[in-house]
Design an enzyme around this catalytic site. Structure first.
Site, PDB file in Angstrom:
ATOM      1  N   GLY A  53       1.135  -1.031  -0.010  1.00  3.34           N
ATOM      2  CA  GLY A  53      -0.047   0.796  -0.198  1.00  3.34           C
ATOM      3  C   GLY A  53       0.597   1.074  -0.054  1.00  3.34           C
ATOM      4  N   CYS A  80       5.135  -5.915   1.536  1.00  4.87           N
ATOM      5  CA  CYS A  80       5.636  -4.753   2.342  1.00  4.87           C
ATOM      6  C   CYS A  80       4.501  -4.285   2.935  1.00  4.87           C
ATOM      7  CB  CYS A  80       5.281  -3.866   0.689  1.00  4.87           C
ATOM      8  SG  CYS A  80       6.706  -2.565   0.645  1.00  4.87           S
ATOM      9  N   TYR A  81       4.002  -2.848   2.235  1.00  4.45           N
ATOM     10  CA  TYR A  81       3.142  -2.435   3.061  1.00  4.45           C
ATOM     11  C   TYR A  81       2.069  -3.764   4.538  1.00  4.45           C
ATOM     12  CZ  TYR A  81      -1.204   0.604   5.288  1.00  4.45           C
ATOM     13  OH  TYR A  81      -2.027   0.836   6.686  1.00  4.45           O
ATOM     14  N   HIS A 167       9.174  -7.436  -2.912  1.00  2.00           N
ATOM     15  CA  HIS A 167       8.024  -8.078  -3.553  1.00  2.00           C
ATOM     16  C   HIS A 167       7.670  -9.392  -4.260  1.00  2.00           C
ATOM     17  CE1 HIS A 167       5.377  -4.419  -3.236  1.00  2.00           C
ATOM     18  NE2 HIS A 167       6.326  -3.476  -3.075  1.00  2.00           N
ATOM     19  N   GLU A 169       5.743 -10.880  -5.660  1.00  2.00           N
ATOM     20  CA  GLU A 169       4.400 -11.274  -6.005  1.00  2.00           C
ATOM     21  C   GLU A 169       5.514 -10.536  -8.236  1.00  2.00           C
ATOM     22  OE1 GLU A 169       4.273  -9.582  -4.029  1.00  2.00           O
ATOM     23  OE2 GLU A 169       3.741  -7.581  -4.655  1.00  2.00           O
ATOM     24  N   ASP A 225     -14.131 -10.984 -23.398  1.00  3.95           N
ATOM     25  CA  ASP A 225     -14.630 -11.428 -22.424  1.00  3.95           C
ATOM     26  C   ASP A 225     -16.338 -12.107 -22.953  1.00  3.95           C
ATOM     27  OD1 ASP A 225     -12.892 -11.401 -21.163  1.00  3.95           O
ATOM     28  OD2 ASP A 225     -13.587  -8.648 -20.732  1.00  3.95           O
ATOM     29  N   LYS A 365      -8.370 -11.496 -16.566  1.00  2.00           N
ATOM     30  CA  LYS A 365      -8.225 -11.985 -18.095  1.00  2.00           C
ATOM     31  C   LYS A 365      -7.634 -13.334 -18.302  1.00  2.00           C
ATOM     32  CE  LYS A 365      -9.688  -9.678 -21.666  1.00  2.00           C
ATOM     33  NZ  LYS A 365     -10.842  -8.511 -22.066  1.00  2.00           N
TER      34      LYS A 365
HETATM   35  N1  GLN Z   1       4.767   2.811   1.484  1.00  2.52           N
HETATM   36  C1  GLN Z   1       5.024   1.559   2.441  1.00  2.52           C
HETATM   37  C2  GLN Z   1       6.611   2.270   2.626  1.00  2.52           C
HETATM   38  O1  GLN Z   1       7.264   2.793   1.595  1.00  2.52           O
HETATM   39  C3  GLN Z   1       4.665   0.320   1.757  1.00  2.52           C
HETATM   40  C4  GLN Z   1       5.134   0.444  -0.397  1.00  2.52           C
HETATM   41  C5  GLN Z   1       4.627  -0.951  -0.424  1.00  2.52           C
HETATM   42  O2  GLN Z   1       3.536  -1.232   0.415  1.00  2.52           O
HETATM   43  N2  GLN Z   1       5.004  -1.189  -1.588  1.00  2.52           N
HETATM   44  O3  GLN Z   1       7.424   2.007   2.778  1.00  2.52           O
END
Ligand code: GLN
Length: 509
Positions: A53, A80-81, A167, A169, A225, A365
């Site tokens: 986030g 991350c967040y 990340h 993903e 679709d 998709k």
């Molecule tokens: N905003 C948070 C940070 O800067 C998390 C970033 C993210 O989830 N990619 O560390």
């Protein structure tokens, strides 16, 4: 079926996480961070992923999930967040280190952690953060580090809590998919059950039950679709489905014929073909404003659709090709929390349907495409490029006339042939020709010409939100250009559009 809940905090990769989980053949759903706990805690839920986030967990009023989620005795993976949030909610400290990390960084994994067991401990990960976990909550240990981030991963394995600052993903994290799979299979004990080809039978059976012997209408545009949705419904209820295909005259060369051939001849679907070319062209006569053109086409499309539906006694159910990204609630105050799907030319909103059937509501998709293949829809249809409802109307600047339509159709057909011959179809997101209503001087056969200019637009993208112009090799561009000039009457110049989006758009109008 097992499922994973992906909690959305407004990050740009939330959908990508969900797609990866499903690529690993595990079903998952995205829920907004503020969803009530009872939506998150059914028995089939095997684990949770707290996604990324844009916010900082230390700022007031930022998205938080219910801390009880970390105390259900089910595995949780924060990314991350989501990782920072887990740390904060459990009493750790998140702060802004001197340097954030952005892009690829070297990492060292601790193989003792179940997320990394058996993986090469020296790898690269994709980072994008300003904040970092500086003090772990009680009971956690660091499970990975990078040069600037001593807690690139942390875990408390007795409680099945895991957190990644990077990340997993994105493709730039080399072992990211392996790490996700370890979470899904080894930690959450999910079985590989989500297999698209196997889903068709169940979907058809439940459509049959849902619809019964009622009659259903579909606006078949040839788009992936709506086609996959219609084929599914057809397999469920046969001739009780009527598809209406409106040829508004602004389709690509041979497109209407191809749609008829596939869906009427090969699939045996009950398809009403409406040749409304003249009708649309006469409405568009003299109209040059792009918005006005779109509006006329949209309104007229609905009229034609309604008239045809009335002729067959107005079936009470409408099938629509709504897909999962159209209906995901974000809860993070995006412009459209729940976006409704708009079919080609807009929906007949004032028609009295008692029910809308949306068999693809749960699919991404790429899953719709895989389902299309499993249902036997030809690759040319399944991999069809995105095509705007008003069709070629937005690729002819100024007034639309049969003369201009022919130039765009013929030049576009040549472009498509050459891109296919070069094997570039799946590398380029969208490619087409545009007639900008510009004439220029040329020389052909030793004589002066003063004729039309055709522009080629070809872009690469993964989601159409941002695009770059495709780096088509010069030799291929040269071939396309000389074929267009030689084979399409009234064209004496071809140019290539080298604008990205932003600042440009994909279509010219
Ligand atoms: N905003 C948070 C940070 O800067 C998390 C970033 C993210 O989830 N990619 O560390």
């Amino acid at each position: 079926m097992n499922k994973i809940i992906v909690v959305d905090f407004g990050g740009q990769y939330t959908q990508l996480i969900a797609r990866r989980v499903r690529e690993a053949h595990v079903y998952c759903e995205i829920v907004p961070f503020d969803a009530a706990m009872d939506r998150l805690t059914s028995e089939d839920v095997r684990g949770y992923i707290l996604a990324g986030g844009p916010n900082s967990v230390n700022d007031p009023g930022v998205p938080m999930c219910d801390p009880a989620l970390l105390d259900l005795g089910k595995p949780v993976l924060g990314i991350c967040y989501g990782a920072q949030l887990m740390a904060k909610l459990l009493g750790g400290i998140v702060d802004k280190p001197e340097t954030g990390e952005y892009g690829g960084v070297d990492v060292v994994y601790d193989e003792r952690c179940a997320l990394f067991a058996g993986l090469n401990p020296n790898s690269t990960v994709w980072m994008s953060h300003n904040d970092a976990i500086v003090k772990m909550p009680q009971g956690f240990v660091s499970a990975a580090h990078t040069p600037h981030c001593p807690i690139a991963a942390m875990a408390r394995e007795d409680q099945q809590l895991y957190a990644l600052q990077f990340h997993p993903e994105v493709q730039h994290t080399k072992l990211g998919f392996d790490i996700l799979k370890k979470f899904l299979y080894d930690i959450c004990h999910c079985a590989e059950e989500w297999i698209i080809g196997d889903l068709a039978g169940g979907m058809i059976a439940s459509l049959k039950a849902e619809i019964g012997d009622r009659r259903v209408l579909s606006a078949l545009s040839g788009g992936v679709d709506s086609a996959v949705a219609s084929v599914l419904v057809h397999k469920a209820i046969g001739d009780n489905l009527t598809c209406i295909f409106v040829d508004h005259g602004m389709l690509r060369k041979n497109e209407a014929e191809r749609v008829l051939q596939v869906y009427r001849d090969e699939f045996g679907m009950n398809l009403i073909f409406v040749d409304a070319k003249e009708r649309f062209l006469s409405k568009l006569k003299g109209v040059t404003d792009p918005e006005e053109k779109r509006k006329i086409i949209g309104t007229e499309f609905i009229r034609v659709f309604e008239e045809e539906a009335a002729k067959i006694g107005s079936p009470e159910i409408l099938v629509q090709g709504t897909i999962y990204p159209d209906v995901i609630e974000s809860g993070v105050g995006h412009a459209n929390t729940i976006k409704s799907h708009h079919n080609v030319g807009g929906l007949p909103e004032n028609m009295a349907f008692t029910k809308i059937v949306e068999p693809l509501r749960g699919l991404f998709k790429d899953e719709v495409r895989a389902l299309g293949v499993a249902l036997g829809i030809p690759a040319s249809q399944v991999w069809r490029q995105p095509f705007p409802g008003p069709g070629l109307a937005v690729r002819i600047l100024g007034e639309i006339t049969p003369y201009k339509l022919k130039i765009v159709q013929d030049s576009d057909a040549i472009l498509r042939e050459e891109i296919a011959a070069a094997g570039l179809e799946r590398d380029i997101w969208q490619y087409f020709t545009v007639l900008p209503n510009v004439r220029s001087v040329g020389v052909m056969g030793d004589g002066r010409t003063y004729d039309e200019l055709v522009a080629i637009r070809a872009v690469t993208s993964s989601d159409a939100m941002t695009v770059d112009f495709a780096r088509i090799p010069y030799e291929i561009l040269a071939k396309i250009s000389s074929r267009i000039i030689a084979e399409v009457d009234h064209v004496n110049r071809v140019v290539y559009d080298v604008t990205s989006k932003p600042p440009g758009t994909i279509e010219w109008e």
